[in-house]
Design an enzyme around this catalytic site. Structure first.
Site, PDB file in Angstrom:
ATOM      1  N   THR A 184      -0.484 -24.125  28.569  1.00 35.16           N
ATOM      2  CA  THR A 184      -0.068 -23.448  27.344  1.00 35.16           C
ATOM      3  C   THR A 184      -1.309 -23.269  26.473  1.00 35.16           C
ATOM      4  O   THR A 184      -2.299 -23.981  26.655  1.00 35.16           O
ATOM      5  CB  THR A 184       0.970 -24.278  26.577  1.00 35.16           C
ATOM      6  OG1 THR A 184       0.361 -25.532  26.265  1.00 35.16           O
ATOM      7  CG2 THR A 184       2.211 -24.506  27.398  1.00 35.16           C
ATOM      8  N   LYS A 438      10.116 -22.892   5.237  1.00 34.05           N
ATOM      9  CA  LYS A 438      11.175 -23.736   4.708  1.00 34.05           C
ATOM     10  C   LYS A 438      11.141 -23.683   3.184  1.00 34.05           C
ATOM     11  O   LYS A 438      10.335 -24.347   2.560  1.00 34.05           O
ATOM     12  CB  LYS A 438      11.005 -25.165   5.214  1.00 34.05           C
ATOM     13  CG  LYS A 438      11.310 -25.298   6.690  1.00 34.05           C
ATOM     14  CD  LYS A 438      10.541 -26.412   7.358  1.00 34.05           C
ATOM     15  CE  LYS A 438       9.204 -25.936   7.836  1.00 34.05           C
ATOM     16  NZ  LYS A 438       8.344 -26.985   8.383  1.00 34.05           N
TER      17      LYS A 438
HETATM   18  P1  ADP Z   1       1.726 -20.185  24.357  1.00 33.73           P
HETATM   19  O1  ADP Z   1       0.761 -20.696  25.334  1.00 33.73           O
HETATM   20  O2  ADP Z   1       1.184 -19.493  23.156  1.00 33.73           O
HETATM   21  O3  ADP Z   1       2.843 -21.116  24.057  1.00 33.73           O
HETATM   22  P2  ADP Z   1       3.690 -18.707  25.706  1.00 33.73           P
HETATM   23  O4  ADP Z   1       3.645 -17.373  26.293  1.00 33.73           O
HETATM   24  O5  ADP Z   1       4.172 -19.797  26.561  1.00 33.73           O
HETATM   25  O6  ADP Z   1       2.275 -18.971  25.157  1.00 33.73           O
HETATM   26  O7  ADP Z   1       4.519 -18.621  24.375  1.00 33.73           O
HETATM   27  C1  ADP Z   1       5.904 -18.680  24.418  1.00 33.73           C
HETATM   28  C2  ADP Z   1       6.455 -18.448  23.053  1.00 33.73           C
HETATM   29  O8  ADP Z   1       6.232 -17.097  22.638  1.00 33.73           O
HETATM   30  C3  ADP Z   1       7.938 -18.619  22.976  1.00 33.73           C
HETATM   31  O9  ADP Z   1       8.297 -19.968  22.857  1.00 33.73           O
HETATM   32  C4  ADP Z   1       8.280 -17.805  21.736  1.00 33.73           C
HETATM   33  O10 ADP Z   1       8.023 -18.541  20.555  1.00 33.73           O
HETATM   34  C5  ADP Z   1       7.292 -16.674  21.794  1.00 33.73           C
HETATM   35  N1  ADP Z   1       7.936 -15.488  22.371  1.00 33.73           N
HETATM   36  C6  ADP Z   1       7.895 -15.058  23.638  1.00 33.73           C
HETATM   37  N2  ADP Z   1       8.584 -13.916  23.774  1.00 33.73           N
HETATM   38  C7  ADP Z   1       9.100 -13.614  22.559  1.00 33.73           C
HETATM   39  C8  ADP Z   1       9.911 -12.556  22.036  1.00 33.73           C
HETATM   40  N3  ADP Z   1      10.327 -11.560  22.798  1.00 33.73           N
HETATM   41  N4  ADP Z   1      10.241 -12.606  20.734  1.00 33.73           N
HETATM   42  C9  ADP Z   1       9.828 -13.606  19.933  1.00 33.73           C
HETATM   43  N5  ADP Z   1       9.049 -14.616  20.352  1.00 33.73           N
HETATM   44  C10 ADP Z   1       8.689 -14.627  21.653  1.00 33.73           C
END
Ligand code: ADP
Length: 601
Positions: A184, A438
């Protein structure tokens, strides 16, 4: 009694075997890092991936060893993936957008033995090589003619392949064997490794091939702009060969003009990318009057898709947008906003409401929405809570972090996202838990405000973050990056939002910036923005627009947050919360922490 069907382990080498056998002549076209377009086929990719496997064996790579790639989407990168995974080694995709310190941390944490790198990233690896204590070989993904003279210890990809034959046995191991590793981005804390298995990748491929998911077929020409170095290119490097679709690999040029040129010259019908990429393409089309003559579908995810983008694709170019949600921990495809029968029967405007949501879970993804006490919340489109997910391609445990339990008692993983689920089963992400604002004990969705503001004709990009507030704990701040040569004042943006959001959601201030910072995965880096603006002094805005001077009549009776007096008087329940806020900021912090719970990462 066991069934009497064949034992056929679901290992990913079978995907490229299938592509070689049944779609062998289908093209894989790459914009190479060296410049020219390179045209190859699944048959050639298969053969060269086998050569690469033999090369790895000759370098001493054993099953379970981590072999990293630091590379753009190209045919060579595809060969590396299949060559590594085919012999039971683990393909660790490194994200070049990470800070060098994080890259070093990840490489050392994974104990990568070999790194395949594009020419682009060789200097950074060489600069930091003293910090890498596990890497035995560096392979530069180029030919002898382009090998830089100043790094004699590095191996040349093409020379290495030429030294080995294509006779190599793949597979033959348990389908639960690890195949891929992706960390991540670590926007909150150290990056964490998600270790995919052959089985999870195979099932993810089958899942994403569904008509309501990516729906890629043998008639498609697929352009994965979404990188192979982050979240498996949303599985496209598996699903395109599995379907026998032509693949167009964009290399390093992801600007609007380059993407458009590829779409038109190669006849792309399907593509997948984050909103930032599509924003650049649409801007390029507007500036040049360009058209999309073959493209019919795009999948957009990674962050929320703005409404004006869906409308532009639909109305100006006849392209259908599927909004998708997922994360590294879900391989990554979680939900998709494809219409079901009920939604498909609605008129275009009503459908849009559903298309803008993050969508429904396909088979093999199960979702749960819970409050802070872990009570399951109703699917009424109103209740918001923490989104949890379970399935055969969802993480069970982070790599080399066995001591840390990340599943609840039912085996669900907490995504760290805050969402609602409606009666059609569509989820809507209101925020990442750590980005929610918040205000007075109530939540304001930063995503919703920034997407509405992004539709302002002068806005190139917008971001909304929380800034500290003495009374309300946090208040929204809107950052705007204007389109080139545009000028605007703050009240224009507040006026634009007026009536579209609750009055108490109105940003306390609007700041114009040259660039909105993006993180390593192309998402707005809100952690950095919050840090930069933590001492921001709010400048008064024209009367009537500032949320500090609300029009009490317009505020709903139960409006919480920064319209304290009115709201508190109107609602005794709210009054107690608000009094608490006024009395003790510290207590409030504790209250929020309890009511919200610890966040992921
Ligand atoms: P990172 O390494 O930054 O966590 P990820 O691709 O795993 O990269 O990130 C996933 C996150 O991205 C999700 O938990 C969510 O918060 C956000 N995310 C992914 N797709 C969407 C979407 N279509 N709309 C809103 N948020 C999204």
């Amino acid at each position: 009694m066991l069934g009497l069907m064949q034992d056929w382990p679901l290992t990913v080498d079978r995907i490229i075997d299938h592509a070689r056998s049944w779609h062998g002549g289908i093209e894989v076209v790459s914009r190479s890092v060296e410049g020219p377009m390179v045209r190859t086929t699944y048959r050639e990719i298969h053969g060269r991936a086998k050569q690469l496997s033999n090369a790895l064996l000759s370098l001493g790579v054993l099953p379970g060893d981590r072999v990293a790639t630091l590379a753009w989407n190209t045919g060579r990168h595809l060969e590396a993936w299949y060559g590594i995974m085919g012999i039971g080694a683990i393909c660790h995709t490194l994200n070049p957008r990470l800070h060098a310190d994080q890259l070093c941390y990840i490489i050392n944490h994974a104990r990568d033995k070999v790194i395949f790198t594009d020419l682009t990233f060789l200097p950074i690896l060489m600069e930091h090589r003293a910090k890498l204590d596990c890497v035995e070989h560096l392979v530069v993904m180029t030919d002898e003619a382009h090998m830089p003279a100043d790094y004699p210890a590095a191996l040349c990809f093409e020379t290495l392949l030429a030294q080995h034959g294509a006779d190599c046995a793949w597979g033959g191991f348990d389908e639960n064997t690890a195949a891929g590793l992706c960390y991540t981005s670590g926007t909150t804390g150290d990056p964490k490794g998600v270790l995919y298995s052959h089985r999870s990748n195979f099932l993810h491929t089958l899942g994403t091939m569904g008509a309501d998911v990516l729906g890629i077929s043998a008639r498609d020409v697929v352009l994965p702009v979404v990188p192979m170095f982050h979240a498996n290119a949303w599985g496209v490097a598996f699903s395109a060969p599995a379907a026998g679709a032509k693949l167009v690999m964009p290399g390093q040029h992801l600007d609007g003009a380059s993407v458009h040129e590829l779409i038109e010259t190669e006849g792309v019908t399907f593509s997948a990318a984050v909103p930032t990429v599509w924003r650049m393409l649409l801007q390029h089309l507007r500036e040049t009057g360009g058209q999309l003559s073959t493209l019919t579908r795009v999948v957009i995810g990674g962050s929320a898709v703005p409404e004006d983008m869906v409308r532009a694709f639909r109305d100006d170019y006849g392209v259908t947008v599927t909004h998708a949600w997922g994360m590294t921990e879900t391989s990554p495809m979680g939900t998709q906003s494809s219409p079901n029968r009920a939604v498909a029967a609605m008129d275009a405007e009503e459908q849009l409401r559903y298309r803008l949501k993050q969508g429904r879970p396909p088979l093999m993804i199960d979702l749960k929405l819970v409050d802070d006490q872990e009570h399951v919340l109703p699917h009424d489109g109103q209740a918001t809570g923490r989104l949890k997910v379970s399935g055969p391609f969802v993480v069970r445990e982070y790599f080399r972090e066995a001591e840390r339990a990340i599943l609840d008692a039912d085996g669900f993983f907490d995504t760290g996202d805050v969402a609602s689920i409606d009666d059609q089963g569509y989820i809507q992400i209101t925020d990442r838990a750590k980005d929610v604002i918040k205000s007075g004990g109530e939540w304001i969705s930063s995503i919703e405000i920034e997407n509405l503001a992004a539709a302002h004709p002068k806005a190139a990009m917008t971001a909304v973050v929380a800034i500290p507030h003495a009374k309300w704990d946090e208040r929204p701040l809107l950052l705007v990056q204007l389109k080139p040569d545009e000028r605007a004042d703050r009240s224009e943006f507040l006026q634009f939002l007026d009536g579209k959001i609750a009055r108490w959601w109105m940003p306390d201030d609007v700041v114009f910036v040259d660039h909105i910072p993006l993180g390593a995965t192309g998402k707005i880096d809100k952690k950095l923005i919050r840090e930069q603006f933590k001492n921001h002094v709010v400048q008064p805005i024209a009367a009537g627009l500032s949320p500090e001077q609300p029009n009490a009549e317009e505020a709903p009776a139960d409006a919480p947050g920064p319209f304290p007096a009115e709201a508190a008087e109107a609602s005794p329940a709210r009054a107690s919360t608000l009094t608490m806020v006024a009395l003790s900021g510290a207590l409030m912090g504790a209250y929020l922490w309890r009511s919200f719970g610890p966040v992921r990462r």
